[in-house]
Design an enzyme around this catalytic site. Sequence first.
Site, PDB file in Angstrom:
ATOM      1  N   GLU A 155       0.814  -1.214   0.000  1.00  0.00           N
ATOM      2  CA  GLU A 155       0.000   0.000   0.000  1.00  0.00           C
ATOM      3  C   GLU A 155       0.847   1.263   0.000  1.00  0.00           C
ATOM      4  OE1 GLU A 155      -3.677   1.900   2.654  1.00  0.00           O
ATOM      5  OE2 GLU A 155      -2.590   0.153   3.387  1.00  0.00           O
ATOM      6  N   GLU A 256     -12.809   2.483   4.331  1.00  0.00           N
ATOM      7  CA  GLU A 256     -11.828   2.725   5.380  1.00  0.00           C
ATOM      8  C   GLU A 256     -11.860   4.205   5.746  1.00  0.00           C
ATOM      9  OE1 GLU A 256      -7.418   0.891   6.076  1.00  0.00           O
ATOM     10  OE2 GLU A 256      -7.535   2.599   4.724  1.00  0.00           O
TER      11      GLU A 256
END
Length: 273
Positions: A155, A256
């Site tokens: 990520e 998220e």
Amino acid sequence: MGFADQRFNVNLSILFTELPLLERPAAAAAAGFTAVELWWPWVDSPVPERSELDALQRAIEEAGVRLTGLNFYAGQLPGPDRGALSLPGEESERFRVNVDVAADFAASLGCTALNALYGNRVEGVDPAEQDALALENLTLAARAADRIGAVLLIEALNQPESPLYPLVSAPAAVDVVDKVNEATGLGNARFLMDLYHLSMNGEDLPSVIERYAAKTGHVQIADNPGRGAPGTGSLPFEDLLDQLRKAGYDGWIGLEYKPGDRPSAEAFDWLPR
């Protein structure tokens, strides 16, 4: 096209955190979700007690939701840390002992995506030394993920909130993806495209999607500014997610984001039922 054509899961490490961990899967199910994802829930323990793992597995199974994503141990997250795998010494050792624990827990719930946060730069340590350690540990993680039929996610975060994290652009994260795949020959390392982080970095999101959708293993969203629900900021999510779909991405979209000053169950009014 639009939101109704997407598959959304909810991240239980940022939403429903007003509830104890074991109550969150059922709360997500009650809100209409069929799938959830998690940061590593035991921030102080890469190897929790078997009873703790079993209790969380039961809570997810009894709620009737799927676990579709799980982070490896990443240090104090939320908190000052952004991963452990590139930190020489104790933290990278904690990551290593967590690799099979996390993979086995994921396998017990049919989870096929494991996220490995790279870790911050350490003052006084050569970045090349950290990168070599990172590749070594990501290779271990990729092999563990392959053992359970999962992908390894890498990520990019954003520099304003994570100034010591080295992967603060899509190209930087994808470069690591490519290096891991070259090192292992497995081809199971994939980019985690978090549109909030990339937008905070000032990246051109349509261009990122065009260039990297084929290497993307998971997508996460939150609006910018504020990291709230879609519609609380300025990101054109329907257009961006439509573009992702047209580019061939048909995986989960992880929610998220922060619920704001309301219960998490009320933070999904933007989403068609």
